[in-house]
Design an enzyme around this catalytic site. Structure first.
Site, short mmCIF file in Angstrom:
data_model
loop_
_atom_site.label_atom_id
_atom_site.label_comp_id
_atom_site.label_asym_id
_atom_site.label_seq_id
_atom_site.Cartn_x
_atom_site.Cartn_y
_atom_site.Cartn_z
N HIS A 110 0.68 -1.30 0.03
CA HIS A 110 -0.09 -0.16 -0.11
C HIS A 110 0.91 1.33 -0.17
CE1 HIS A 110 -0.02 1.07 4.35
NE2 HIS A 110 0.18 -0.22 4.52
N ASP A 120 5.85 1.76 7.29
CA ASP A 120 4.19 1.34 6.93
C ASP A 120 3.68 2.37 5.97
OD1 ASP A 120 1.78 0.48 6.90
OD2 ASP A 120 1.13 0.98 8.97
N GLU A 161 -5.49 1.99 2.00
CA GLU A 161 -5.25 0.87 2.85
C GLU A 161 -5.51 1.03 4.38
OE1 GLU A 161 -3.45 -2.40 5.57
OE2 GLU A 161 -3.27 -0.30 5.59
N GLU A 162 -5.05 2.30 4.77
CA GLU A 162 -5.02 2.51 6.30
C GLU A 162 -6.54 3.03 6.71
OE1 GLU A 162 -2.94 1.97 8.21
OE2 GLU A 162 -0.91 2.11 7.43
N ASP A 186 3.69 -5.76 3.53
CA ASP A 186 3.39 -4.46 4.00
C ASP A 186 4.10 -4.43 5.54
OD1 ASP A 186 1.85 -2.40 5.43
OD2 ASP A 186 -0.27 -3.45 5.38
N HIS A 228 2.25 3.94 13.00
CA HIS A 228 1.22 4.64 12.98
C HIS A 228 1.71 6.06 13.51
CE1 HIS A 228 -2.13 2.06 11.48
NE2 HIS A 228 -0.89 2.15 10.68
ZN LIG Z 1 0.53 -1.08 6.38
#
Ligand SMILES: [Zn+2]
Ligand SMILES: *[C@@H]1O[C@H](CO)[C@@H](O)[C@H](O)[C@H]1NC(C)=O
Ligand SMILES: *[C@@H]1O[C@H](CO)[C@@H](O)[C@H](O)[C@H]1NC(C)=O
Ligand SMILES: *[C@@H]1O[C@H](CO)[C@@H](O)[C@H](O)[C@H]1NC(C)=O
Length: 514
Positions: A269, A281, A314-315, A343, A434
């Site tokens: 992603h 990420d 994606e998130e 990922d 994140h």
């Molecule tokens: Zn991810």
């Protein structure tokens, strides 16, 4: 491998380019992977984030810039070897600022907003209207059934409804149908000013919802009693934020070479969370795919087409990859022989986890875990061994995990396409998961390099041979029954909503429950 030799020779003779180009082998692809190039891509992605408000998130300018970055390589630099297209889709963009609720005596009421709460008109100071009470039904659920709304004069008013018995979305839909303009939900087991959690309105149909506030049981019950006693109560509800559909994009790139009816696919992603630049990420997977693509570009003579996908959104619930898989025609589903998902493959304190749909020693199945995706999926077959053995040979301690629906393989798995993923972990493996600090320093370059080599190697094997690749499984997501499209879309939406709820790369935090 023999057949690929033959194919390479034929191709080369036909084009008169004998010995000009080399044959694609697993070893060659793996050897080509360069740490500096991976790092350079990550640096570019970080730069893009810095130039666009610190992130590359869905609905934000940094995502569009990330798409342009990938396109510059896929269609401009490598355009003579790959066919590339951009697939657009729309999804609900949400940005929440604040919520205020002013009670009938002019008091500020402590309130909680659900997610995907439609804002009240900007600058108007909220909506002010009479409150109307609705009955509590502990047996059937309060206001969960259409006939429970008979005789409720909700037009132009804000309705007061008790939580429970059904999804809040259902109650809000009925209230809207009755002409209500706002919704206040009494939380049946929240007595203090510290609610445990929040709930959600519809992320797929925001237009069908209305501004909503959640209040504690003492507040809601007191208002209900006063309304039942005949008092007229006027409240003001203000929800400030953005809630609108915004476009986003997947980038899909396929080799001109190789049989397009036998496709080996790799996905990562391209979006980050709004909190940060998303370098592990999933800049890591994005960089891996670009590096492998550049390597593939050098070779000829592979019998199977290779398709790269950089997924959007994606998130916010695997939205881009699910849009792709749910809109594929059956004949195109059958062409995808294998899907690899990358990922988070460069975590600073990496584990080396190969995830798939696995068979245990007694022949039982792992990986269906009772989830919505449980009835889909083929075993992962040779992909698991290719990745695991490559990593083990490189001295890494490999762990195995079963699919949990948390990344972009979910749609492929649901279609019964065999797939596998690599994952180096969050939490202790990636303390910046994140967060704003998921930046260029949040990468273990050795892990990223070796994982990219493993990915290149596995691709090299399957690009030449489908030995050990399971057949696509017969899944519950039946692509043939187009007349059942609506049901199917509900299934897909459920996968997406579930992906948002579980503790995931898609969405941090425990499963939210009210
Ligand atoms: Zn991810
Ligand atoms: C996305 O929304 C735009 C604007 O409403 C519309 O033109 C477009 O067709 C939509 N795309 C898809 C894939 O639904
Ligand atoms: C709520 O958000 C709006 C819009 O950003 C802002 O103007 C307002 O000051 C905020 N109100 C509170 C109470 O924070
Ligand atoms: C797939 O499953 C459906 C429903 O269980 C069944 O009717 C159908 O015959 C199966 N198809 C194949 C090819 O096994």
């Amino acid at each position: 491998m023999k057949t690929s030799h033959a194919a390479a020779a034929v191709f080369s003779l036909a084009t008169g380019c004998l010995a000009r180009r080399m044959e694609l082998t697993p070893e060659a692809l793996a050897n080509d992977v360069r740490t500096e190039q991976l790092q350079s891509t990550l640096w570019n992605l970080e730069h893009i984030a810095h130039q666009h408000g610190g992130n590359r998130a869905f609905g934000r300018p940094g995502y569009k810039a990330s798409v342009d970055f990938v396109l510059e390589r896929a269609s401009e630099r490598f355009g003579d070897k790959f066919d590339t297209y951009v697939q657009e889709f729309n999804h609900t963009y949400e940005e929440f600022f604040n919520i205020t609720l002013t009670g009938p005596d002019g008091e500020d009421v402590f309130t909680v907003s659900p997610r995907f709460n439609p804002p009240t008109p900007a600058g108007a100071g909220g909506i002010t209207a009479r409150l109307v009470n609705t009955p509590v039904d502990r047996k059937l659920g309060s206001m969960c059934w259409e006939d429970q709304w008979d005789g409720i004069d909700a037009a132009g008013k804000i309705v007061l409804v008790r939580r429970g018995g059904c999804d809040a979305i259902v109650k809000v839909l009925f209230a809207k149908k009755k002409g209500a303009i706002g919704f206040v939900m009494t939380h049946h087991n929240w007595d203090n000013e510290k609610p445990m959690s929040r709930f959600w309105l519809s992320s797929t149909n925001p237009d069908m919802m209305m501004p909503t506030a959640i209040v504690s049981r003492p507040v809601g019950n007191a208002w209900a009693a006063r309304l039942d006693a005949g008092e007229e109560l006027v409240v003001t509800l203000a929800v400030n934020g953005i809630l609108e559909r915004r476009p986003s994009w997947n980038v899909i790139s396929q080799t001109k070479q190789g049989d397009p009816d036998k496709v080996i696919m790799l996905g990562a992603h391209l979006d980050s969370v709004p909190a940060g630049p998303g370098i592990n990420d999933d800049g890591s997977g994005t960089a891996a795919l670009l590096e492998i693509m550049e390597s593939v570009e050098r070779y000829d003579g592979f019998p199977h087409a290779i398709r790269f996908a950089w997924w959007g959104a994606e998130e916010v619930g695997l939205v881009g990859s699910l849009f792709y898989t749910r809109t594929l025609e059956t004949k195109d589903v059958d062409k995808i022989k294998y899907y690899f998902n990358y990922d988070m493959i460069g975590s600073p304190y990496p584990m080396f986890e190969v995830m798939g749909r696995l068979e245990d020693s007694s022949g039982g199945l792992f990986g269906n875990g009772g989830r919505l995706i449980g009835n889909g999926g083929a075993l992962s077959g040779i992909g698991v061994d290719l990745l695991a053995n490559y990593l083990a040979d490189a001295g890494k301690e490999v762990t195995h995990a079963v699919f949990d629906g948390r990344s972009d393989y979910a749609g492929f798995d649901a279609l019964g396409i065999p797939c596998v993923g690599l994952f180096t972990g969050e939490d202790v493996h990636d303390p910046c998961y994140h967060e704003a600090c998921d930046n260029i320093n949040n990468i273990d370059l050795d892990a990223l390099t070796i994982n990219t080599k493993a990915a290149a190697y596995a691709l090299g094997v399957l690009a030449n041979s489908l030995d050990g690749v399971p057949k696509r499984a017969n899944t519950t997501v039946n692509m043939q029954r187009r007349n059942k499209m609506v049901d199917q879309f509900q299934t897909w939406d459920a996968i997406s909503e579930e992906a948002q709820w579980v503790r995931t790369c898609s969405h941090g935090g425990q499963k939210l429950m009210v």
